[in-house]
Design a protein around this motif. Structure first.
Motif, PDB file in Angstrom:
ATOM      1  N   HIS A 175       0.830  -1.206   0.000  1.00 33.10           N
ATOM      2  CA  HIS A 175       0.000   0.000   0.000  1.00 33.10           C
ATOM      3  C   HIS A 175       0.870   1.264   0.000  1.00 33.10           C
ATOM      4  CE1 HIS A 175      -3.571   2.443   0.700  1.00 33.10           C
ATOM      5  NE2 HIS A 175      -2.792   3.146   1.500  1.00 33.10           N
ATOM      6  N   LEU A 176       1.896   1.290   0.847  1.00 34.27           N
ATOM      7  CA  LEU A 176       2.770   2.469   0.893  1.00 34.27           C
ATOM      8  C   LEU A 176       3.549   2.654  -0.407  1.00 34.27           C
ATOM      9  CD1 LEU A 176       4.128   2.442   4.550  1.00 34.27           C
ATOM     10  CD2 LEU A 176       2.620   4.140   3.497  1.00 34.27           C
ATOM     11  N   VAL A 197      -0.039   3.197   7.543  1.00 36.69           N
ATOM     12  CA  VAL A 197      -1.213   2.774   6.782  1.00 36.69           C
ATOM     13  C   VAL A 197      -2.328   2.604   7.803  1.00 36.69           C
ATOM     14  CG1 VAL A 197      -2.230   1.004   5.309  1.00 36.69           C
ATOM     15  CG2 VAL A 197       0.153   1.683   4.982  1.00 36.69           C
ATOM     16  N   ASP A 198      -3.397   3.320   7.579  1.00 38.95           N
ATOM     17  CA  ASP A 198      -4.495   3.399   8.534  1.00 38.95           C
ATOM     18  C   ASP A 198      -5.743   2.730   7.972  1.00 38.95           C
ATOM     19  OD1 ASP A 198      -5.782   4.698  10.921  1.00 38.95           O
ATOM     20  OD2 ASP A 198      -6.967   5.614   9.313  1.00 38.95           O
ATOM     21  N   ARG A 246     -12.638  -6.427   7.738  1.00 42.65           N
ATOM     22  CA  ARG A 246     -12.007  -5.593   6.702  1.00 42.65           C
ATOM     23  C   ARG A 246     -10.535  -5.315   7.001  1.00 42.65           C
ATOM     24  NH1 ARG A 246     -15.334  -0.717   4.576  1.00 42.65           N
ATOM     25  NH2 ARG A 246     -13.830  -1.045   2.901  1.00 42.65           N
ATOM     26  N   ARG A 247      -9.958  -6.099   7.897  1.00 36.08           N
ATOM     27  CA  ARG A 247      -8.568  -5.909   8.315  1.00 36.08           C
ATOM     28  C   ARG A 247      -7.611  -5.899   7.134  1.00 36.08           C
ATOM     29  NH1 ARG A 247      -4.218  -9.324   9.777  1.00 36.08           N
ATOM     30  NH2 ARG A 247      -5.389 -11.141   9.127  1.00 36.08           N
ATOM     31  N   LEU A 248      -7.820  -6.763   6.152  1.00 36.04           N
ATOM     32  CA  LEU A 248      -6.920  -6.857   4.995  1.00 36.04           C
ATOM     33  C   LEU A 248      -7.573  -6.363   3.712  1.00 36.04           C
ATOM     34  CD1 LEU A 248      -5.305 -10.322   5.777  1.00 36.04           C
ATOM     35  CD2 LEU A 248      -4.379  -8.045   6.243  1.00 36.04           C
ATOM     36  N   ASP A 249      -8.623  -5.586   3.826  1.00 37.21           N
ATOM     37  CA  ASP A 249      -9.336  -5.046   2.662  1.00 37.21           C
ATOM     38  C   ASP A 249      -8.599  -3.803   2.162  1.00 37.21           C
ATOM     39  OD1 ASP A 249     -11.033  -3.844   0.848  1.00 37.21           O
ATOM     40  OD2 ASP A 249     -12.763  -3.789   2.192  1.00 37.21           O
ATOM     41  N   PRO A 250      -7.986  -3.860   0.967  1.00 36.18           N
ATOM     42  CA  PRO A 250      -7.212  -2.711   0.480  1.00 36.18           C
ATOM     43  C   PRO A 250      -8.067  -1.458   0.263  1.00 36.18           C
ATOM     44  CG  PRO A 250      -7.091  -4.555  -1.073  1.00 36.18           C
ATOM     45  CD  PRO A 250      -7.924  -5.002   0.082  1.00 36.18           C
ATOM     46  N   ASN A 256     -10.105  -0.328   2.344  1.00 32.31           N
ATOM     47  CA  ASN A 256     -10.328   0.266   3.662  1.00 32.31           C
ATOM     48  C   ASN A 256      -9.039   0.859   4.227  1.00 32.31           C
ATOM     49  OD1 ASN A 256     -11.905   0.881   5.984  1.00 32.31           O
ATOM     50  ND2 ASN A 256     -11.025  -0.887   7.030  1.00 32.31           N
ATOM     51  N   LEU A 257      -8.071   1.139   3.373  1.00 34.68           N
ATOM     52  CA  LEU A 257      -6.783   1.645   3.834  1.00 34.68           C
ATOM     53  C   LEU A 257      -6.511   3.041   3.294  1.00 34.68           C
ATOM     54  CD1 LEU A 257      -4.588  -1.535   3.238  1.00 34.68           C
ATOM     55  CD2 LEU A 257      -5.790  -0.853   5.322  1.00 34.68           C
TER      56      LEU A 257
END
Length: 105
Positions: free
Chosen positions: A44-45, A61-62, A73-77, A79-80
């Motif tokens: 993501h970064l 990354v929040d 949704r912990r690993l849902d891109p 939601n970042l």
């Protein structure tokens, strides 16, 4: 002492308080931030290197919807969001604490 500066005894008290908190805090893996999260965070970064709030280089990354509210949704891109450390540790954390207490809708 300059305005806004903290005396050494205040800094020492804050460091001791943080050490007590960190000692009781579960590991990152135990909090759901294991290898799968680290890979997603790195990717993501790489794709989103700038803070979405202020435009500075991002280090964090929040989760837009906090994990406590949507653990699935912990690993849902989608939601970042990328944030710099001051934006993540300051305003975003205050907003989440207030929302969690139910004072902000």
């Amino acid at each position: 002492m300059p305005s806004g500066a903290r005396c050494p005894c205040e800094a020492r008290r804050d460091a001791e308080r943080k050490a007590r908190f960190d000692k009781a805090r579960p590991s990152a893996s135990a909090r759901g931030l294991g290898a799968d999260w680290r890979r997603l965070r790195t990717d993501h970064l790489a794709r989103n290197p700038w803070c979405c709030r202020c435009g500075r280089p991002a280090q964090e990354v929040d989760h837009i919807i906090p994990r406590r509210e949507a653990p699935e949704r912990r690993l849902d891109p989608t939601n970042l969001q990328s944030l710099c450390t001051p934006c993540h540790s300051g305003a975003k954390q205050r907003e989440e604490r207030l929302q969690h207490k139910g004072t902000v809708k």
